[in-house]
Design a protein around this motif. Sequence first.
Motif, PDB file in Angstrom:
ATOM      1  N   HIS A   1       0.874  -1.176   0.000  1.00 34.95           N
ATOM      2  CA  HIS A   1       0.000   0.000   0.000  1.00 34.95           C
ATOM      3  C   HIS A   1       0.907   1.220   0.000  1.00 34.95           C
ATOM      4  N   ILE A   2       0.828   2.020  -1.056  1.00 31.87           N
ATOM      5  CA  ILE A   2       1.740   3.154  -1.214  1.00 31.87           C
ATOM      6  C   ILE A   2       0.980   4.404  -1.619  1.00 31.87           C
ATOM      7  N   GLY A   3       1.511   5.559  -1.188  1.00 27.38           N
ATOM      8  CA  GLY A   3       0.965   6.828  -1.647  1.00 27.38           C
ATOM      9  C   GLY A   3       0.839   7.895  -0.588  1.00 27.38           C
ATOM     10  N   TYR A   4       0.849   7.503   0.693  1.00 25.01           N
ATOM     11  CA  TYR A   4       0.674   8.516   1.728  1.00 25.01           C
ATOM     12  C   TYR A   4       1.945   9.330   1.917  1.00 25.01           C
ATOM     13  N   PRO A   5       1.820  10.625   2.199  1.00 30.64           N
ATOM     14  CA  PRO A   5       2.994  11.491   2.391  1.00 30.64           C
ATOM     15  C   PRO A   5       3.868  11.026   3.546  1.00 30.64           C
ATOM     16  N   GLY A   6       5.150  11.388   3.469  1.00 31.89           N
ATOM     17  CA  GLY A   6       6.128  10.929   4.443  1.00 31.89           C
ATOM     18  C   GLY A   6       5.891  11.369   5.869  1.00 31.89           C
ATOM     19  N   SER A   7       5.116  12.430   6.080  1.00 32.34           N
ATOM     20  CA  SER A   7       4.877  12.912   7.441  1.00 32.34           C
ATOM     21  C   SER A   7       3.842  12.075   8.192  1.00 32.34           C
ATOM     22  N   VAL A   8       3.143  11.201   7.486  1.00 31.26           N
ATOM     23  CA  VAL A   8       2.049  10.436   8.075  1.00 31.26           C
ATOM     24  C   VAL A   8       2.588   9.278   8.914  1.00 31.26           C
ATOM     25  N   HIS A   9       1.993   9.048  10.071  1.00 35.24           N
ATOM     26  CA  HIS A   9       2.396   7.956  10.956  1.00 35.24           C
ATOM     27  C   HIS A   9       2.013   6.610  10.344  1.00 35.24           C
ATOM     28  N   ASP A  10       2.833   5.590  10.635  1.00 33.06           N
ATOM     29  CA  ASP A  10       2.571   4.244  10.121  1.00 33.06           C
ATOM     30  C   ASP A  10       1.153   3.768  10.421  1.00 33.06           C
TER      31      ASP A  10
END
Length: 356
Positions: free
Chosen positions: A174-183
């Motif tokens: 699952h890919i696409g969320y910005p890097g600042s988002v928590h796991d």
Amino acid sequence: MGGTWEDLRLCDDATDEYCRQKLRMSMAMFRQIVAACAAYVEKKVTHDRMPFPVEQVIAFALYRWASGETYESGTSAFGIKRETGLQAVRDVTSALLQAYPDAIKWPVGRRRAQILRAFRDKGFPNCFGAIDCTHIFIDKPAGAPSANYYDRKQKFSVQAQVVVDLDLWIMDVHIGYPGSVHDVRVLHNSQLWRRAQAGELFDAPPVSLPHGVVTRGYLLGDNGYPVVCPWIVQPYGGIDQGRDEERFDTRQKVAWMCVERAFGRLKCMWRLFLRTHKTNLDTLPQQFVAVCTLHNILLDAGIDFDENLLWEVDENGVRRRVDLGIVGNGAGGRQRCTNVDGDLLRDALRDRLALM
């Protein structure tokens, strides 16, 4: 030697080794992928006067992913224009996902049985896999709120959540969320979460554990998942541990580390996703899933991984491990689950290991 494409067209032992270096696979494996994908790319219109051979189009896309070179540098080695290179990557991405629709899937049948047996032998009965996130570093995105993509390492990135088995085979991505988002937020918004909550994933025959706990399946995670669900088992963490908890954490980490080894193989073979690069945020997810597809295809074919790719020499001449983009979101210290069922499952697995 001449250009990359001209060298790959030769048919001898030297070409096979050159193919392994440039495209991460043998010439025979390359031809197999060409045969599977040809129908999906051969009728595509190019930006050049003459259509290019399917082999050349697919070779360029693989080379782009494997080398991480810019389009300007890569296309010159293949004798094509930049616009054609961009189109080639889009076409080959689409072709791989169509030609190998089942390359990434939740395990069933014999593969599921093999996975469950392998984790059971590590001390984790009915474990389906290990989960973690990796960051794909990108240039500052244009046309998007760049602050959202600024992660804890002060880099711009996109998150990819992956589940793997002990053989490093990717079962879910699952890919696409910005890097600042928590796991945890990535997890909550993934198809994996929805399917697990609906009872579609963990359906192994029930296994009875100490204290009356029964499990039909779960994943191993790190402290980035302060367990929010009953199907991710994290280590206890902290320094004030009893002997049984310390043993559990050691065994849990050894098993869970398969996901980091998978990231090492995946991102070091396909170095575009290891290095910071300029990308189209609309096409990046599909490209990453395409290289995950290649990852599984090459594993199934027994293609070896060169461990030297895990190392690099920095500007000071010091040899060090490459940065796999595993940032981590753990809070540190001893972690208690926020879900009672998850807490009971971990304690039951701990006590089962103590009896072994």
